[in-house]
Design a protein around this motif. Structure first.
Motif, PDB file in Angstrom:
ATOM      1  N   CYS A 122       0.822  -1.214   0.000  1.00 20.55           N
ATOM      2  CA  CYS A 122       0.000   0.000   0.000  1.00 20.55           C
ATOM      3  C   CYS A 122       0.856   1.264   0.000  1.00 20.55           C
ATOM      4  N   SER A 123       0.315   2.304  -0.572  1.00 24.16           N
ATOM      5  CA  SER A 123       1.004   3.600  -0.585  1.00 24.16           C
ATOM      6  C   SER A 123       0.844   4.274   0.786  1.00 24.16           C
ATOM      7  N   GLU A 124       1.637   5.321   1.027  1.00 24.41           N
ATOM      8  CA  GLU A 124       1.513   6.077   2.296  1.00 24.41           C
ATOM      9  C   GLU A 124       0.117   6.682   2.418  1.00 24.41           C
ATOM     10  N   ASP A 125      -0.431   7.168   1.296  1.00 23.69           N
ATOM     11  CA  ASP A 125      -1.780   7.761   1.336  1.00 23.69           C
ATOM     12  C   ASP A 125      -2.817   6.735   1.773  1.00 23.69           C
ATOM     13  N   GLU A 126      -2.706   5.527   1.195  1.00 22.66           N
ATOM     14  CA  GLU A 126      -3.671   4.476   1.566  1.00 22.66           C
ATOM     15  C   GLU A 126      -3.553   4.138   3.056  1.00 22.66           C
ATOM     16  N   LYS A 127      -2.305   4.084   3.534  1.00 19.98           N
ATOM     17  CA  LYS A 127      -2.093   3.745   4.949  1.00 19.98           C
ATOM     18  C   LYS A 127      -2.667   4.840   5.851  1.00 19.98           C
ATOM     19  N   ASN A 128      -2.481   6.097   5.423  1.00 20.29           N
ATOM     20  CA  ASN A 128      -3.049   7.205   6.215  1.00 20.29           C
ATOM     21  C   ASN A 128      -4.572   7.127   6.247  1.00 20.29           C
ATOM     22  N   ASP A 129      -5.157   6.795   5.103  1.00 21.16           N
ATOM     23  CA  ASP A 129      -6.628   6.642   5.062  1.00 21.16           C
ATOM     24  C   ASP A 129      -7.084   5.552   6.020  1.00 21.16           C
ATOM     25  N   LEU A 130      -6.386   4.395   5.933  1.00 18.07           N
ATOM     26  CA  LEU A 130      -6.755   3.265   6.803  1.00 18.07           C
ATOM     27  C   LEU A 130      -6.636   3.655   8.270  1.00 18.07           C
ATOM     28  N   ASN A 131      -5.597   4.433   8.571  1.00 19.73           N
ATOM     29  CA  ASN A 131      -5.302   4.804   9.956  1.00 19.73           C
ATOM     30  C   ASN A 131      -6.410   5.611  10.630  1.00 19.73           C
ATOM     31  N   GLN A 132      -7.284   6.179   9.819  1.00 16.51           N
ATOM     32  CA  GLN A 132      -8.426   6.890  10.433  1.00 16.51           C
ATOM     33  C   GLN A 132      -9.333   5.928  11.181  1.00 16.51           C
ATOM     34  N   TYR A 133      -9.367   4.666  10.711  1.00 19.02           N
ATOM     35  CA  TYR A 133     -10.351   3.711  11.254  1.00 19.02           C
ATOM     36  C   TYR A 133      -9.734   2.499  11.952  1.00 19.02           C
ATOM     37  N   VAL A 134      -8.535   2.096  11.485  1.00 15.93           N
ATOM     38  CA  VAL A 134      -7.896   0.912  12.086  1.00 15.93           C
ATOM     39  C   VAL A 134      -6.462   1.259  12.479  1.00 15.93           C
ATOM     40  N   TYR A 135      -5.915   0.480  13.415  1.00 15.33           N
ATOM     41  CA  TYR A 135      -4.511   0.689  13.776  1.00 15.33           C
ATOM     42  C   TYR A 135      -3.666   0.102  12.653  1.00 15.33           C
ATOM     43  N   CYS A 136      -3.049   0.969  11.875  1.00 19.66           N
ATOM     44  CA  CYS A 136      -2.334   0.490  10.682  1.00 19.66           C
ATOM     45  C   CYS A 136      -0.884   0.952  10.727  1.00 19.66           C
ATOM     46  N   TRP A 137       0.019  -0.032  10.802  1.00 24.48           N
ATOM     47  CA  TRP A 137       1.447   0.300  10.731  1.00 24.48           C
ATOM     48  C   TRP A 137       1.950   0.120   9.292  1.00 24.48           C
ATOM     49  N   ASP A 138       1.452  -0.935   8.657  1.00 17.89           N
ATOM     50  CA  ASP A 138       1.795  -1.188   7.245  1.00 17.89           C
ATOM     51  C   ASP A 138       0.661  -2.024   6.657  1.00 17.89           C
ATOM     52  N   ALA A 139       0.549  -2.069   5.327  1.00 16.19           N
ATOM     53  CA  ALA A 139      -0.576  -2.818   4.745  1.00 16.19           C
ATOM     54  C   ALA A 139      -0.286  -3.282   3.326  1.00 16.19           C
ATOM     55  N   LEU A 140      -0.994  -4.338   2.932  1.00 13.96           N
ATOM     56  CA  LEU A 140      -0.942  -4.877   1.567  1.00 13.96           C
ATOM     57  C   LEU A 140      -2.334  -4.773   0.961  1.00 13.96           C
ATOM     58  N   TYR A 141      -2.400  -4.815  -0.372  1.00 17.81           N
ATOM     59  CA  TYR A 141      -3.708  -4.720  -1.029  1.00 17.81           C
ATOM     60  C   TYR A 141      -3.860  -5.804  -2.086  1.00 17.81           C
ATOM     61  N   SER A 142      -5.022  -6.471  -2.061  1.00 19.37           N
ATOM     62  CA  SER A 142      -5.329  -7.490  -3.074  1.00 19.37           C
ATOM     63  C   SER A 142      -6.537  -7.037  -3.890  1.00 19.37           C
ATOM     64  N   GLY A 143      -6.311  -6.768  -5.167  1.00 18.77           N
ATOM     65  CA  GLY A 143      -7.383  -6.245  -6.037  1.00 18.77           C
ATOM     66  C   GLY A 143      -8.288  -7.324  -6.612  1.00 18.77           C
ATOM     67  N   ARG A 144      -7.882  -8.595  -6.566  1.00 15.86           N
ATOM     68  CA  ARG A 144      -8.722  -9.678  -7.117  1.00 15.86           C
ATOM     69  C   ARG A 144      -9.683 -10.246  -6.074  1.00 15.86           C
ATOM     70  N   THR A 145      -9.539  -9.827  -4.818  1.00 13.68           N
ATOM     71  CA  THR A 145     -10.467 -10.312  -3.799  1.00 13.68           C
ATOM     72  C   THR A 145     -11.822  -9.636  -4.009  1.00 13.68           C
ATOM     73  N   GLY A 146     -12.883 -10.422  -3.827  1.00 16.49           N
ATOM     74  CA  GLY A 146     -14.212  -9.848  -4.046  1.00 16.49           C
ATOM     75  C   GLY A 146     -15.226 -10.425  -3.090  1.00 16.49           C
ATOM     76  N   ILE A 147     -16.480 -10.071  -3.311  1.00 16.51           N
ATOM     77  CA  ILE A 147     -17.568 -10.654  -2.512  1.00 16.51           C
ATOM     78  C   ILE A 147     -18.648 -11.161  -3.453  1.00 16.51           C
ATOM     79  N   ILE A 148     -19.403 -12.146  -2.962  1.00 17.65           N
ATOM     80  CA  ILE A 148     -20.449 -12.753  -3.780  1.00 17.65           C
ATOM     81  C   ILE A 148     -21.646 -13.053  -2.884  1.00 17.65           C
ATOM     82  N   ASP A 149     -22.823 -13.004  -3.444  1.00 19.22           N
ATOM     83  CA  ASP A 149     -24.030 -13.356  -2.683  1.00 19.22           C
ATOM     84  C   ASP A 149     -24.209 -14.876  -2.757  1.00 19.22           C
ATOM     85  N   GLN A 150     -23.885 -15.559  -1.640  1.00 21.04           N
ATOM     86  CA  GLN A 150     -23.889 -17.039  -1.667  1.00 21.04           C
ATOM     87  C   GLN A 150     -25.284 -17.599  -1.861  1.00 21.04           C
TER      88      GLN A 150
END
Ligand SMILES: Cc1cc2nc3c(=O)[nH]c(=O)nc-3n(C[C@H](O)[C@H](O)[C@H](O)COP(=O)(O)OP(=O)(O)OC[C@H]3O[C@@H](n4cnc5c(N)ncnc54)[C@H](O)[C@@H]3O)c2cc1C
Length: 361
Positions: A122-150
Motif C-alpha cells: 500500500c502507498s503512504e496515502d492508503e495507509k493514512n486513510d486506513l489509519n483513520q479507522y484501524v490501527y495500521c502500521w503497514d498494509a498490503l492490497y489485493s485487487g482480485r479479492t471480491g464478494i459474492i451473494d452465496q
C-alpha cells in the motif's frame, strides 16, 4: 430400484457446481443431487464470509492454491451467466504494529510466488486513510479479492441445473452405500433406493460418514466453529479489512467483511468443537469484541451482537491435520470432495472440473 447415470450426495456449492458441469458436458444424462436438508445452504455454503479469495495464503502448487486462483477467475463469467451479484471490492491486509512486520512480509512473498494478480504494497496515502479507522502500521492490497451473494449463487445454480434437466431432491438423506463392482446402490432414510453409474461425495461435514459406508476409513472429521458478529453501525469501508493472522491460528483472524448490501460483519473466530452445532455461543462474544477493539478504532464495540455460525470442514489423515483440499477417486467412478473449507466457495467451479478429470468425464 431407480437407475441413474450420476448421483451427487450433497447440494452445497460443490455438489451443485459438479452437477452443472456434468450437465453441460452430458446434457442427456440422468443426474441427481441428493441433500438431506429441506433447503439449500443449511451448512457451509450458506454459512461463510462470502469472499472470493485471490489465492494469497496457500502453499504454492497445492489444490487450495491452484483451484482458488482458477475458481476466482471462473466466477467472472459464471456470475454474469447465472446473474449472481458479485463485486471485486478488494481487500487490505493490515499489520497493526512493527512486531507483525515479518508475517506481513511472508504474506507478500507467498502471494508473489503464487502469482496472485493485482497484489501490491500500500502507498503512504492508503495507509493514512486506513489509519483513520484501524490501527495500521503497514498494509498490503489485493485487487482480485471480491464478494459474492452465496444465497443467490445457490438459488441460481439450482434453477440452472433444473432447466438443464438435472434433478435436485431435498430432504433425501443417504444412509447406505454399496459398490457392486459395476455401479453404486444408494439407500435413503425415506426408503428410496437408487442405482448409479457414477457417485460423487460432496456431503461436506457428512462426507466422512458416507465414505465409511464404502469401507474407506483413514480420514476423520475435525470441526472448527466460526462465529460472526455484526451490528448496523454505518460502514465507512468499501474494501475488506483483514489483520495479519496470528501464528498457529486455524483461520485468518477476526476480519471485517462487507456483503452485497454494504453491511459489515466481523469474524469468523475459531473454536474447536467435538460435535457440530450452529447454536451461537455467547461466551465467544466478549473474546471477539476485544479482538475487534484491538484493531478497529472508531467502532462502538459494545453494540456488536452474535450473528450466525459456520463450521469449517477440516479433516485429519491418520490423526494429523490435513491442510489441503482432499479430492480423490479411491474407487472406480467415485469422487470425494472432503476438507473443502475456505477457499472452497471461491474454488468451487474449479473443484468441479478437477473432480471430473479424476474419473475421465
Ligand atoms: C465460517 C466459514 C467461513 C468461510 N468463508 C469462506 C469465504 O469467505 N470464501 C470461500 O471461498 N470459502 C469460505 N468458506 C468455505 C466454503 O463455505 C466451503 O468450502 C463450501 O461452502 C463447501 O461446500 P460443500 O458443498 O463442500 O459443503 P456444504 O455446503 O456443507 O454442503 C454439503 C451438503 O451435504 C449435505 N449432506 C450431508 N450429509 C448428507 C447425507 N448423508 N445425505 C444427503 N446429503 C447430505 C448437507 O445437508 C449439505 O447441504 C468458509 C467456510 C466456513 C465454515
Amino acid at each position: 430400484m431407480e437407475k441413474i447415470d450420476v448421483a451427487i450426495m450433497g447440494g452445497g456449492i460443490v455438489g451443485l457446481m459438479t452437477a452443472r458441469e456434468i450437465l453441460v458436458r452430458y446434457p442427456e444424462w440422468t443426474i441427481c443431487v441428493f441433500d438431506k436438508e429441506m433447503y439449500l445452504g443449511e451448512h457451509s455454503s450458506g454459512r461463510n464470509s462470502g469472499v472470493l479469495h485471490a489465492g494469497l495464503y496457500y502453499d504454492y502448487g497445492s489444490l487450495k492454491h491452484r483451484l482458488c486462483m482458477e475458481g476466482n477467475q471462473l466466477w467472472d463469467d459464471l456470475a454474469q451467466e447465472l446473474n449472481v451479484p458479485m463485486k471485486r471490492c478488494g481487500k487490505f491486509i493490515v499489520a497493526r504494529e512493527e512486531s507483525e512486520k515479518e508475517t506481513l512480509e511472508q504474506i507478500f512473498e507467498k502471494a508473489k510466488k503464487n502469482e496472485v494478480p493485482l497484489f501490491r504494497k500500500c502507498s503512504e496515502d492508503e495507509k493514512n486513510d486506513l489509519n483513520q479507522y484501524v490501527y495500521c502500521w503497514d498494509a498490503l492490497y489485493s485487487g482480485r479479492t471480491g464478494i459474492i451473494d452465496q444465497t443467490e449463487a445457490l438459488a441460481a445454480l439450482k434453477n440452472d441445473i433444473t432447466a438443464r434437466g438435472g434433478i435436485i431432491l431435498l430432504s433425501h438423506e443417504v444412509n447406505s452405500l454399496l459398490f457392486t463392482g459395476q455401479s453404486y446402490q444408494l439407500g435413503f432414510t425415506n426408503q428410496l433406493q437408487v442405482e448409479s453409474q457414477y457417485l460423487f461425495n460432496a456431503a461436506g461435514l457428512g462426507g466422512i460418514e458416507l465414505r465409511k459406508m464404502l469401507q474407506l476409513e483413514e480420514l476423520e472429521n475435525y470441526f472448527v466453529k466460526g462465529t460472526y458478529i455484526k451490528n448496523s453501525q454505518k460502514n465507512p469501508f468499501q474494501q475488506l479489512i483483514y489483520p495479519v493472522p496470528e501464528k498457529g491460528l486455524l483461520g485468518l483472524g477476526i476480519h471485517l467483511t462487507i456483503d452485497m448490501a454494504g453491511e459489515m460483519k466481523f469474524g469468523p473466530n475459531t473454536q474447536e468443537i467435538s460435535t457440530p452445532s450452529y447454536a451461537p455461543d455467547l461466551e465467544q462474544l466478549d473474546q471477539m469484541k476485544s479482538g475487534v477493539r484491538r484493531f478497529f478504532k472508531t467502532l462502538e464495540v459494545e453494540k456488536l451482537g452474535v450473528d450466525y455460525c459456520g463450521i469449517r470442514s477440516k479433516i485429519k489423515l491418520k490423526g494429523l491435520l490435513y491442510t489441503d483440499f482432499w479430492i480423490q477417486s479411491p474407487i472406480k467412478n467415485y469422487v470425494e470432495f472432503l476438507g473443502i473449507e475456505s477457499p472452497g466457495f471461491t474454488s468451487s467451479p474449479a473443484i468441479a472440473k478437477h473432480g471430473l478429470r479424476l474419473v475421465s468425464l
